[in-house]
Structures are given as structure tokens and as C-alpha cells.
Enzyme design. Structure first.
Site, PDB file in Angstrom:
ATOM      1  N   SER A 170       0.785  -1.197   0.030  1.00 37.33           N
ATOM      2  CA  SER A 170       0.562   0.105  -0.326  1.00 37.33           C
ATOM      3  C   SER A 170       0.830   1.536  -0.638  1.00 37.33           C
ATOM      4  CB  SER A 170      -0.914  -0.141   1.323  1.00 37.33           C
ATOM      5  OG  SER A 170      -1.917  -1.260   1.590  1.00 37.33           O
ATOM      6  N   HIS A 191      -2.241  -3.303  -6.781  1.00 43.75           N
ATOM      7  CA  HIS A 191      -3.051  -2.584  -5.205  1.00 43.75           C
ATOM      8  C   HIS A 191      -4.647  -2.898  -5.325  1.00 43.75           C
ATOM      9  CE1 HIS A 191      -3.714   0.418  -2.425  1.00 43.75           C
ATOM     10  NE2 HIS A 191      -3.276  -0.650  -1.399  1.00 43.75           N
ATOM     11  N   GLU A 234      -5.405  -0.442  -8.251  1.00 44.40           N
ATOM     12  CA  GLU A 234      -3.847   0.857  -8.841  1.00 44.40           C
ATOM     13  C   GLU A 234      -3.210  -0.278  -9.294  1.00 44.40           C
ATOM     14  OE1 GLU A 234      -4.882   4.868  -5.635  1.00 44.40           O
ATOM     15  OE2 GLU A 234      -3.640   2.836  -5.078  1.00 44.40           O
ATOM     16  N   ASN A 259      -4.383   5.963  -1.183  1.00 40.81           N
ATOM     17  CA  ASN A 259      -3.791   6.055   0.353  1.00 40.81           C
ATOM     18  C   ASN A 259      -3.453   7.047   0.919  1.00 40.81           C
ATOM     19  OD1 ASN A 259      -5.258   2.951   0.627  1.00 40.81           O
ATOM     20  ND2 ASN A 259      -3.452   2.033   0.706  1.00 40.81           N
TER      21      ASN A 259
HETATM   22  N1  LIG Z   1      -5.478  -4.408   4.857  1.00 43.40           N
HETATM   23  C1  LIG Z   1      -5.734  -3.512   3.921  1.00 43.40           C
HETATM   24  O1  LIG Z   1      -6.844  -3.519   3.708  1.00 43.40           O
HETATM   25  C2  LIG Z   1      -5.120  -3.596   2.885  1.00 43.40           C
HETATM   26  C3  LIG Z   1      -5.566  -3.240   1.593  1.00 43.40           C
HETATM   27  C4  LIG Z   1      -5.114  -3.270   0.435  1.00 43.40           C
HETATM   28  C5  LIG Z   1      -3.148  -3.310   0.064  1.00 43.40           C
HETATM   29  N2  LIG Z   1      -2.572  -3.770   1.640  1.00 43.40           N
HETATM   30  C6  LIG Z   1      -1.802  -4.615   2.219  1.00 43.40           C
HETATM   31  O2  LIG Z   1      -1.462  -6.106   1.414  1.00 43.40           O
HETATM   32  C7  LIG Z   1      -0.064  -6.655   2.287  1.00 43.40           C
HETATM   33  C8  LIG Z   1      -0.691  -7.454   3.334  1.00 43.40           C
HETATM   34  O3  LIG Z   1      -1.247  -6.712   4.461  1.00 43.40           O
HETATM   35  P1  LIG Z   1      -2.842  -7.097   5.261  1.00 43.40           P
HETATM   36  O4  LIG Z   1      -3.107  -6.367   5.612  1.00 43.40           O
HETATM   37  O5  LIG Z   1      -3.073  -8.543   4.323  1.00 43.40           O
HETATM   38  O6  LIG Z   1      -1.726  -8.353   6.422  1.00 43.40           O
HETATM   39  P2  LIG Z   1      -1.881  -9.221   6.510  1.00 43.40           P
HETATM   40  O7  LIG Z   1      -1.472  -9.360   8.593  1.00 43.40           O
HETATM   41  O8  LIG Z   1      -3.369  -9.363   7.329  1.00 43.40           O
HETATM   42  O9  LIG Z   1      -1.839 -10.480   6.558  1.00 43.40           O
HETATM   43  C9  LIG Z   1      -0.204 -11.313   6.250  1.00 43.40           C
HETATM   44  C10 LIG Z   1      -0.051 -11.959   6.546  1.00 43.40           C
HETATM   45  O10 LIG Z   1       0.904 -12.822   5.482  1.00 43.40           O
HETATM   46  C11 LIG Z   1       1.895 -14.220   6.021  1.00 43.40           C
HETATM   47  N3  LIG Z   1       3.252 -14.194   6.198  1.00 43.40           N
HETATM   48  C12 LIG Z   1       4.240 -13.993   6.804  1.00 43.40           C
HETATM   49  N4  LIG Z   1       5.032 -13.405   6.210  1.00 43.40           N
HETATM   50  C13 LIG Z   1       5.408 -14.922   5.177  1.00 43.40           C
HETATM   51  C14 LIG Z   1       6.331 -15.267   4.346  1.00 43.40           C
HETATM   52  N5  LIG Z   1       7.088 -14.991   4.770  1.00 43.40           N
HETATM   53  N6  LIG Z   1       5.198 -16.238   3.709  1.00 43.40           N
HETATM   54  C15 LIG Z   1       3.962 -16.196   2.845  1.00 43.40           C
HETATM   55  N7  LIG Z   1       3.394 -15.902   4.381  1.00 43.40           N
HETATM   56  C16 LIG Z   1       4.100 -14.705   5.018  1.00 43.40           C
HETATM   57  C17 LIG Z   1       1.284 -13.632   7.604  1.00 43.40           C
HETATM   58  O11 LIG Z   1       1.274 -15.135   7.789  1.00 43.40           O
HETATM   59  C18 LIG Z   1       0.005 -13.168   7.205  1.00 43.40           C
HETATM   60  O12 LIG Z   1      -1.683 -14.436   7.472  1.00 43.40           O
HETATM   61  C19 LIG Z   1       0.735  -5.621   3.015  1.00 43.40           C
HETATM   62  O13 LIG Z   1       1.587  -5.276   2.170  1.00 43.40           O
HETATM   63  C20 LIG Z   1      -0.332  -3.998   3.320  1.00 43.40           C
HETATM   64  O14 LIG Z   1      -0.067  -3.080   2.532  1.00 43.40           O
HETATM   65  C21 LIG Z   1      -3.375  -4.169   2.859  1.00 43.40           C
END
Ligand SMILES: NC(=O)c1ccc[n+]([C@@H]2O[C@H](COP(=O)([O-])OP(=O)(O)OC[C@H]3O[C@@H](n4cnc5c(N)ncnc54)[C@H](O)[C@@H]3O)[C@@H](O)[C@H]2O)c1
Length: 596
Positions: A121, A142, A154, A192
Site C-alpha cells: 500500500s 494494489h 491500482e 491511500n
Molecule cells: N489491510 C488492508 O486493508 C490492505 C489493503 C490493500 C493492501 N494492503 C497491503 O497488503 C499487504 C498485506 O496486508 P494485510 O493487511 O493482508 O496483512 P495481514 O497481516 O492481515 O496478513 C499478512 C499475511 O502474510 C503472512 N506472511 C508473513 N510472512 C510470510 C512469508 N514469509 N511467507 C508467506 N506468508 C507470510 C502472515 O502469516 C499473514 O497471514 C500489505 O502490503 C498491505 O499494505 C492491505
């Protein structure tokens, strides 16, 4: 020839990853879904199952289609399972070093032609890409939360991303039924960059007890038509993820203080209050991962009846003024059964106000929303006057005269002489300090702000502004009156912009600055906020409706009061106002409305 994507990999099955798996599998693409450990994999599998089961229950997905969807997903621990996919999307936590390590590993594991994408993000896609030997095949894709629902994607190209890779990914987005906007690699991209300053500001309001979590969220939902309030949205995003995004945007985006995470966020993350995913964030949820909010110690007690918390009984209401707001407010009170005394500065004005109220009530009858008898009863409750003396026996006065402090102060001084003791005196000001008008009286404890939104008969929100001198009884009375009007009253402190304008206008101003910097177009920015965040209108559509002059005036007030450098009005906004491009009312603002 566009590239075929028959199998994709998703790394990390948390909040975003599990949803992204669903998006691909729903659209007939095989998915290799990868996690770091067996328990994490199980959690991801359970999230996918829960989401698709809910879709079946809601009738949005056939059972057979759900089963086929699940057959397309292969779950595995470790990146090795991704050796023959055509594209990988990484959705692991928002840490640059972690993402770089994963990309270096993906570079080794995947075939040379595989496209490597990140769902980051806020981190630099470019910095992630240089951890591989194929930065020209690295791109940002994204998605928005929840990925199966939100239409926007995006697409982030770096200076080295190959044009064919961008084109292939754009075609893939179309196949997924998504709308894409393609942009360069800048912290926060479009959505964002515009969203997180607002979210952080809402957290700051909550942290400083400016308003309750319920009131902050209700204000933005009901005042702006947003699908959810900012604190509920923080819980959905995940506070750990939100913290990282803010922190990165602060460091990458020019150290804008508005992106420096509010200290409370860090404390909540440290305490394990991560939002929905941990079952508790700003709100408490039924269980981890559940969207269902349950009451906790901060939940306001349900008040039954209008006289809770020492609220005073109100039967007769005076409304002073003859403009749009006064006319709407007279109608609202009369329809709700209050006796209303309308006071203007002359019988001619009174006749006009009376006509306007009648016309509006008649419209309700024509539209079948109001019975003729109810219209007549409402009109029968209103008396029309040109002298303040007729307010001697009212229980509440709502002032809606011109937005000039000297005029309002003089009026409140008169009301102080005329009205009986115990009356609640309310101002509808949207930009002046309520304490200034309160101190024009000898009874500042009885003075509140009642900030109605335009059109008052339609808008469900009223901001109840309490000053440092307002008594709890006066606040409770104002809130009870809002409830009796069928509106939601949210209580807030006496600061410029109250809740809604203070959170809304800096965001609009930021959108203008983004356009001014040529990062994106007005159309794409509007698209991003509507399709990525579910906003009813994009920022430029809204600015043209509200009026650029009005928006600039509010933004100036905010800037002057809070001295926040990030609130400085965008020069482009000032220039458009100077040029007379004020929005729809002059047929030209950010867009040309002359042919519509
Ligand atoms: N939460 C949101 O609303 C949102 C929206 C768009 C983009 N994002 C982006 O998406 C990405 C993930 O965010 P999220 O909110 O889903 O995080 P999250 O913490 O909910 O999930 C992350 C997952 O990655 C896993 N993980 C960690 N290390 C790992 C590895 N080495 N190999 C495989 N899996 C691994 C974890 O076990 C976890 O299940 C981030 O870059 C975030 O910025 C988040």
C-alpha cells in the site's frame, strides 16, 4: 498477443491475500496459495471458506460455483510451490525488508518469465523490484479491502517496469472484472495518499476525546454518505497494517506530520488490539475475524426517551433567520411535532419564509412522503413573527442568520435579555467558534452549536457542539432534540470544522494538490475514491457540487485555526476561485458543466 495467465500464486493469506485468492479463483484462474506456516495456511483456508460460504448464503454465488472455486485453489507452505505459476502477488505484512527477502526468493523459485507483483500500500515498488534480477517484470497490483467486493485496482509501474508487463496486467484486471488506474510509484498511490491522512486525523480526534468513536464514525457515514466511519475502517484494514502504511508514508511522502502515526495506534498494536482480525481494535468484535460488533465498556448506554442525562423538556422552539438553513430547520421541527416560532427581520421576509416552507411541505405531499393532514398540522404549529420578543416563552432557540460573528453576537445578547431562564440557545454556525456567541450572553452554559447539514429536512446528521462552558444538561437536551427530530446528533468539541468538515475538506484539498502535481487525472482520482473506497462521489465531483469558494473558505479556516502546514489551501484551488470557476453554480469548476 496478451499473455495468458492460467495459474497465479498468492503469498500471504491474511486480510488481503485470502480475498485476492478468491478474486482469481472466482474468475476461473488456478491459484497456488502460500503461507509461512501450517497454522497460518489453515487460517487463510478458513477465511476463504467463510467468505465464499457467506456469498452462497447471500445468494451471490451458486454452491456448485463455490465448490469449483475451491478446487482451483492449491494450498501450500513455503514459496517453492510457486515454481510454475505465471504471476505471483505478494500480500505479506508491510515491511520492506520482508518483502525484499520474499522477492529475492521468488526470483530464484519462479520461471524467468513470471511477473512478480506486490500488493503493497505504501512501500516503494521500485525498492522491492531491485531485490530481484528482473525489476522490469516487477509491478504493483494494489487491491482494495475487501478484495472480492471493491472494484478498483491500482496498477503501479516503476521506471523500469516493461510496458508489455503493464499492458498484460491491465488486461488481467479487466478479466477479473476490476477497473484499474495505472500510476507511477509514489507513497500511498492515489487512494491511500488521500485516505490515510484522514484516517489518522480521525484517530487523533478520538485520542483527544474530541468525540466518541461512535460519533466520529456516525458523522462521516451520515454527513458524507461513506460506507463506513474512519475508525471502523481502521479496524477493517488492521491497525498493524495501518500503522506501517502511515509510518512509510510519513517517511517517503515528505514527512507530512499528518501521516505521523498517532501515538495511540502504536499502543494499540503493542497491546494486540489489531482490529477485526484480532477481535478488538477501536471496537470489540464477536470473535477474531468477525465483522459483528458487540457492546463493550465504551458502548454508550441506550437512552430510552428524551429526558435522559438531565435533558430538559422542549415543546416550543424559536428559529431565527430567513435563509436556506432556517427554512429547512423550521420544517424539520414543525414536522416533528414542535410548536415553532419563526422570527425574521420583517414581515415581508416572514411571508417569503412561510411560502418556502409551504412549498417544501407541498413537495412532500406530491411525492407521497407526507399526508395532507400532516402538512396542515405542521403548518398549524408554526407562527410567523418579525420580532424577537415573541421568543419570550420558547424552550429552545435555533439561530440560523448570516455567518458573521458580529451579527450573531448581537443576536445572542438580545436573546439573553428576552428568553426565559433555562432555555437552550443554539447556533447553526458552520465555521465560527460557538464560545464567541456563548460569551455574548450571561448564560454561556446554556449555549450549544446545532450544526445541521443542507438540505436540513433530508440530511440525517446534526453536530452538537459543546463549548468549554456548555453544561451537560444543555448538551443532553440538544442531543435528545436531535433524536426527537429523527436525526443522529453527534457531540463534539468547539473546533474549526467540528467533525465532518475538519475530516472532509483537508482530504478534498489533498486531492487538488495531487491533481496539481500531475500525479493523476481528476477522472482517475474520482474513480479511485469511488471504486476503491466506496465513496458516493469522487473529490472533484464533490468540490464542484459544494462550490470551490465555499471549500476554499472552510479550508482557510481550518488552516488558520490549526496552523497545520498540510492544511494550507492548494494553490490550484485558490486560482480556480480567483478565475470564477466555482463549480456547478457557475457551470465550471474542475469540470465544465455548461453542456449538462
Ligand atoms: N489491510 C488492508 O486493508 C490492505 C489493503 C490493500 C493492501 N494492503 C497491503 O497488503 C499487504 C498485506 O496486508 P494485510 O493487511 O493482508 O496483512 P495481514 O497481516 O492481515 O496478513 C499478512 C499475511 O502474510 C503472512 N506472511 C508473513 N510472512 C510470510 C512469508 N514469509 N511467507 C508467506 N506468508 C507470510 C502472515 O502469516 C499473514 O497471514 C500489505 O502490503 C498491505 O499494505 C492491505
Amino acid at each position: 498477443m496478451a499473455r495468458e495467465f492460467s495459474t497465479v500464486g498468492v503469498v500471504g493469506l491474511g486480510t488481503m491475500g485470502a480475498g485476492i485468492v478468491e478474486v482469481f479463483a472466482r474468475n476461473g484462474i488456478d491459484v497456488v496459495a502460500v503461507e509461512i506456516s501450517a497454522p497460518a495456511l489453515e487460517r487463510g483456508r478458513a477465511t476463504l471458506k467463510g467468505s465464499t460460504d457467506r456469498a452462497v448464503a447471500k445468494g451471490k454465488l451458486a454452491e456448485a460455483d463455490r465448490d469449483a472455486l475451491h478446487e482451483r485453489v492449491h494450498f501450500a507452505v513455503g514459496l517453492d510451490a510457486l515454481h510454475s505459476v505465471d504471476l505471483v502477488i505478494e500480500a505479506v505484512p508491510e515491511h520492506l525488508d520482508l518483502k525484499q527477502r520474499i522477492f529475492a526468493e521468488l526470483d530464484r523459485v519462479c520461471r524467468p518469465e513470471t511477473i512478480l507483483a506486490t500488493n503493497t500500500s505504501s512501500l516503494s515498488v521500485t525498492e522491492i523490484s531491485v531485490a530481484t534480477s528482473r525489476p522490469n517484470q516487477v509491478i504493483g497490483i494494489h487491491f482494495f479491502n475487501p478484495a472480492p467486493v471493491m472494484k478498483l485496482v491500482e496498477v503501479v509501474r516503476t521506471v523500469v517496469t516493461a510496458p508489455e508487463v503493464v499492458a498484460d496486467v491491465e488486461a488481467l484486471c479487466a478479466r477479473l472484472g476490476k477497473v484499474d488506474v495505472t500510476i507511477n510509484d509514489r507513497a500511498g498511490f492515489i487512494a491511500n495518499a488521500l485516505l490515510f491522512g484522514y484516517l489518522n486525523h480521525a484517530v487523533a480526534m478520538f485520542e483527544s476525546h474530541y468525540a466518541t468513536r461512535e460519533d466520529i464514525d456516525a458523522a462521516m457515514k451520515l454527513g458524507c454518505g461513506l460506507p463506513m466511519g474512519p475508525l471502523a475502517l481502521m479496524d477493517l484494514i488492521g491497525l498493524d497494517t495501518a500503522y506501517e502504511i502511515l509510518d512509510t508514508m510519513y517517511r517517503r511522502g515528505g514527512r507530512d506530520r499528518r501521516h505521523a502515526p498517532v501515538p495511540l495506534l502504536k499502543q494499540m498494536v503493542t497491546a494486540g488490539l489489531l482490529g477485526r482480525k484480532s477481535g478488538r481494535g477501536f471496537y470489540t468484535y464477536e470473535r477474531p475475524g468477525s465483522p459483528v460488533v458487540v457492546p463493550d465498556e465504551a458502548t454508550p448506554l441506550a437512552t430510552d426517551g428524551a429526558l435522559a442525562d438531565g435533558a430538559r423538556a422542549i415543546a416550543k422552539v424559536g428559529v431565527v433567520g430567513s435563509g436556506t438553513m432556517a427554512i429547512g430547520i423550521i420544517e424539520v421541527f414543525a414536522k416533528a411535532g414542535y410548536e415553532v416560532v419563526s422570527v425574521t427581520r420583517g414581515m415581508e421576509k416572514s411571508a417569503k419564509v412561510c411560502e418556502a416552507v409551504k412549498t417544501s411541505l407541498n413537495k412532500g405531499v406530491v411525492r407521497g412522503k407526507l399526508a395532507e393532514a400532516d402538512r396542515d398540522a405542521a403548518l398549524g404549529r408554526i407562527s410567523w413573527s418579525a420580532t424577537l420578543d415573541h421568543l419570550a416563552d420558547v424552550d429552545l432557540v435555533v439561530e440560523a442568520v448570516v455567518e458573521e460573528l458580529s451579527v450573531k453576537k448581537a443576536l445572542f445578547a438580545s436573546l439573553d435579555e428576552i428568553c426565559k431562564p433555562g432555555v437552550v440557545l443554539a447556533t447553526t454556525t458552520s465555521s465560527l467558534p460557538v464560545i464567541d456567541v456563548a460569551m455574548a450572553t450571561q448564560r454561556p452554559a446554556d449555549v450549544v452549536g446545532l450544526h445541521f447539514f443542507n438540505p436540513a429536512p433530508v440530511m440525517p446528521l446534526v453536530e452538537v457542539v459543546r463549548t468549554i462552558r456548555t453544561s451537560p444538561e444543555a448538551t443532553a437536551t440538544a442531543r435528545a432534540v436531535c433524536a426527537a427530530l429523527g436525526k443522529t446528533g453527534v457531540v463534539c468539541g468547539d473546533r474549526s470544522g467540528f467533525i465532518v468538515n475538519a475530516l472532509l475538506f483537508p482530504y478534498l484539498n489533498d486531492a487538488v494538490k495531487m491533481l496539481e502535481a500531475s500525479y493523476s487525472t481528476a477522472d482517475d482520482i474520482d474513480h479511485a475514491m469511488k471504486l476503491g473506497c466506496g465513496y458516493p462521489m469522487g473529490p472533484f465531483e464533490l468540490l464542484d457540487v459544494v462550490g470551490l469558494d465555499v471549500s476554499l473558505a472552510i479550508q482557510r479556516e481550518l488552516y488558520l485555526e490549526l496552523r497545520e502546514p498540510g492544511f494550507a489551501p492548494a494553490p490550484l484551488l485558490e486560482h480556480l476561485v480567483t478565475a470564477g470557476y466555482l463549480g456547478r453554480k457557475t457551470r465550471r469548476g474542475f469540470r465544465d458543466h455548461s453542456h449538462r
